[in-house]
Design a protein around this motif. Structure first.
Motif, PDB file in Angstrom:
ATOM      1  N   LYS A 197       0.862  -1.272   0.032  1.00  0.00           N
ATOM      2  CA  LYS A 197      -0.105  -0.093  -0.130  1.00  0.00           C
ATOM      3  C   LYS A 197       0.810   1.250   0.028  1.00  0.00           C
ATOM      4  CE  LYS A 197      -3.928  -2.193   2.231  1.00  0.00           C
ATOM      5  NZ  LYS A 197      -4.734  -2.050   1.209  1.00  0.00           N
ATOM      6  N   ARG A 198       2.125   1.141  -0.474  1.00  0.00           N
ATOM      7  CA  ARG A 198       2.979   2.141  -0.399  1.00  0.00           C
ATOM      8  C   ARG A 198       3.153   2.813  -1.764  1.00  0.00           C
ATOM      9  NH1 ARG A 198       5.811   3.656   3.767  1.00  0.00           N
ATOM     10  NH2 ARG A 198       7.319   4.321   2.318  1.00  0.00           N
ATOM     11  N   GLU A 238       5.177   6.956  -4.653  1.00  0.00           N
ATOM     12  CA  GLU A 238       4.996   6.808  -3.469  1.00  0.00           C
ATOM     13  C   GLU A 238       3.925   7.416  -2.801  1.00  0.00           C
ATOM     14  OE1 GLU A 238       7.275   6.425   0.795  1.00  0.00           O
ATOM     15  OE2 GLU A 238       8.273   7.410  -0.702  1.00  0.00           O
ATOM     16  N   HIS A 267      -2.668   7.879   2.837  1.00  0.00           N
ATOM     17  CA  HIS A 267      -3.766   7.184   2.450  1.00  0.00           C
ATOM     18  C   HIS A 267      -5.036   7.312   3.152  1.00  0.00           C
ATOM     19  CE1 HIS A 267      -6.560   4.728   0.114  1.00  0.00           C
ATOM     20  NE2 HIS A 267      -6.499   3.579   1.018  1.00  0.00           N
ATOM     21  N   TRP A 324      -5.368   9.733  -1.735  1.00  0.00           N
ATOM     22  CA  TRP A 324      -4.160   9.328  -1.707  1.00  0.00           C
ATOM     23  C   TRP A 324      -3.381  10.759  -2.065  1.00  0.00           C
ATOM     24  CZ3 TRP A 324      -7.784   7.009  -4.151  1.00  0.00           C
ATOM     25  CH2 TRP A 324      -8.121   5.516  -3.737  1.00  0.00           C
ATOM     26  N   TYR A 374       4.082  12.100   7.654  1.00  0.00           N
ATOM     27  CA  TYR A 374       4.733  10.886   7.055  1.00  0.00           C
ATOM     28  C   TYR A 374       5.937  10.833   7.867  1.00  0.00           C
ATOM     29  CZ  TYR A 374       7.510   8.628   3.432  1.00  0.00           C
ATOM     30  OH  TYR A 374       8.208   7.861   2.924  1.00  0.00           O
ATOM     31  N   HIS A 433       6.881   7.124   9.311  1.00  0.00           N
ATOM     32  CA  HIS A 433       7.926   6.374   8.735  1.00  0.00           C
ATOM     33  C   HIS A 433       9.300   7.027   8.834  1.00  0.00           C
ATOM     34  CE1 HIS A 433       4.831   4.133   6.704  1.00  0.00           C
ATOM     35  NE2 HIS A 433       4.162   5.182   6.436  1.00  0.00           N
TER      36      HIS A 433
END
Length: 191
Positions: free
Chosen positions: A62-63, A83, A87, A94, A144, A148
């Protein structure tokens, strides 16, 4: 030679200390987007497009998504894998960013033709592109980075974004990157 060592520094941090200073100087003096890949690097960069073509989109997780866009000059259909920064399945959105800046062809094409189709996993969606403001982009990048952090560090190492690892530096860097929110068009269900 230093340039070649600095390329390794990005993948093996701490091994070549002289590169840190050269990289930081280059980043702070240059705000331009990275150069587009050519030759074998372009082939590698285009590999995910081919994986989507043979039905392996779901294997990419899902990236990543496949964006279909229309050339603003040629009118030809184009595709690029991007990328997913964020989402929202509930609202059908997205968010993606143009790592090559506002001059990236797909970004400029979306500016001209914002209604398009994406493929996410093995499903297609009719979407409309909404272009985020610099502050909205900064918010998206901060979220984000918090989800991550190690990927955000890699992003800072391979692009000329002036980041030092903290949230505010990522927010500031994101203000120079164009972010796009792709929204499912009303009445269009997955195909």
């Amino acid at each position: 030679m230093l340039r070649r060592l600095c390329a390794y520094e990005r993948t093996l941090p701490g091994r070549f200390p002289d590169c840190r200073k050269a990289t930081m100087t280059r980043r702070s003096s240059s705000s331009q987007a990275p150069r587009r890949p050519t030759g074998w690097r372009r082939l590698v960069a285009r590999l995910p497009v081919h994986l989507f073509h043979v039905g392996l989109g779901p294997a990419l997780g899902k990236r990543l998504l496949l964006l279909h866009h229309t050339g603003r000059v040629s009118g030809r259909r184009r595709q690029v894998v991007l990328e997913v920064v964020a989402h929202d399945s509930r609202h059908g959105t997205w968010t993606v960013a143009s790592g090559f800046g506002p001059k990236a062809d797909w970004y400029r094409n979306l500016r001209q033709h914002p209604r398009t189709v994406i493929q996410f996993g093995n499903r297609r969606y009719a979407v409309t592109a909404r272009f985020l403001s610099p502050d909205q982009s900064a918010d998206a990048m901060a979220r984000y980075e918090s989800r991550h952090p190690w990927l955000a560090q890699i992003l800072g190492a391979v692009t000329p974004l002036p980041t030092n690892g903290n949230e505010e530096s990522f927010r500031e860097a994101a203000r120079s990157l164009p972010f796009v929110r792709l929204e499912v068009r009303e009445g269009h269900h997955p195909r």
